[in-house]
Design an enzyme around this catalytic site. Sequence first.
Site, short mmCIF file in Angstrom:
data_model
loop_
_atom_site.label_atom_id
_atom_site.label_comp_id
_atom_site.label_asym_id
_atom_site.label_seq_id
_atom_site.Cartn_x
_atom_site.Cartn_y
_atom_site.Cartn_z
N GLY A 6 0.81 -1.21 0.00
CA GLY A 6 0.00 0.00 0.00
C GLY A 6 0.84 1.26 0.00
O GLY A 6 1.98 1.25 0.46
N GLY A 41 -0.04 5.48 0.80
CA GLY A 41 -1.10 6.42 1.16
C GLY A 41 -0.63 7.16 2.37
O GLY A 41 0.20 8.06 2.27
N GLU A 42 -1.10 6.74 3.52
CA GLU A 42 -0.70 7.40 4.77
C GLU A 42 0.81 7.44 5.00
O GLU A 42 1.32 8.45 5.46
CB GLU A 42 -1.37 6.71 5.96
CG GLU A 42 -2.85 6.98 6.03
CD GLU A 42 -3.52 6.04 7.02
OE1 GLU A 42 -2.81 5.36 7.76
OE2 GLU A 42 -4.76 6.01 7.04
#
Lengths: 101, 322
Positions: free
Chosen positions: A53, A55-56
Amino acid sequence: MGFGYALYEERVMDQLSGVVLNPNFETYKMAALGDIPEIDLVLLDMPERGVIGIGEPVTIPTAAAIANAVANALGVRVPSLPITPPKVLAALGKVKTGGAA
Amino acid sequence: MTPFQYATASSPASALELVSGNGRYLAGGIDLLGEMKEYIAEPKMLVNIKALPGLDKIESGEKSWTIGANVTISELEDHAELKTVFPGLQQAAAEVGSRQIRNVATVGGNLAQHSRCWYYRHRDILCLKKGGDTCYARHGENKYHSLFTGNTCISPVVSNLSIALAALDAVVIVQRKGEDKPARMSIAQLYAKAWDNPTAHHSLEPGDLILKVEVPIQQGRSAYIQVSEKSVFDWALVSCAVAGKMDGAKISQARIVLGAVANVPYEVPEANKVLEGKVLDEALANQAADVLLERAHAHSENGYKIPIARTLVRRALMQLKA
């Protein structure tokens, strides 16, 4: 996101009433296209990691990197985010903390 | 937003007639519609003034340029000749909002816009400016507020154009009710009431209609700069417009005006006099800035505006040299 976190985004609340004074994108400031510098993209070709992932995680080091750059430029640290003009002037000793002259 | 009637005026006289009785003029709508959505303004009638003849032109005359009230900020910004005649005005226009806003917002609307104080703009807060009895910003959150005021309200004037136009000695042509001839107001007169009266944003009465702005042609130069938190699409924390005549290295007829630090475009004649006939350098610019800022009164969070204003005065004056 990390850019706004570093330089712009801040919830402002009236200390006596608890009313949020900037419940809009006029005074809750978000970076727009004109605020963002050119960004170098580096693609990591690491098939052994599989699909991961994004994102953050990228928002966390961005503010730190910008804060380091500001400290490098000023010679002093601005101890809280966002790094605003009053805080920069306070860090440089031009005004008292909080902006009072 | 509360319901309202809508009408299009075909002449200034019909505009004044239609607006009487809790009406408001609608041009770009940038400021007004925001107030209506927050229930801060609840007009019964919106009078569209975009169809008024002749108010959308920029014209040059022998002694002055005339800018119609319905000229958009983009038109001002993009006007090739204006850029060389009044660079300060063009720079002020280019800093207004975003391109989308400048395409719609008008000169008249920019001058007549209301306070952006976050207490004033909050629908749940009845502040002094809205007819309440307390200026909450004074002892609250005031980082965007004024260093100078003639009353208790500390919300600053935020019209970029007013700052540049004040330095350029512009005259605003206003049609007022019951007067045959339009009134001629200096920028100082256009905002004087906001200095004394906490509920005023400017000196215009309900129904007063800005028709044009006249900017006298000077032999001098002009400049406008501002500092904002963001690089684009942001209000000025402090803005500064200067104008003056350069004779070699010497400056005369200088005007320095600060924006976003007072409820009027802020000017001190003694500060202008410091510059008169002298060789313009950084030390002189600092002297003028010191006189200009002498009576600054900082609140809990806006004192940082003082060093910014001082720097802007110096930088803007240095632009006149170039």
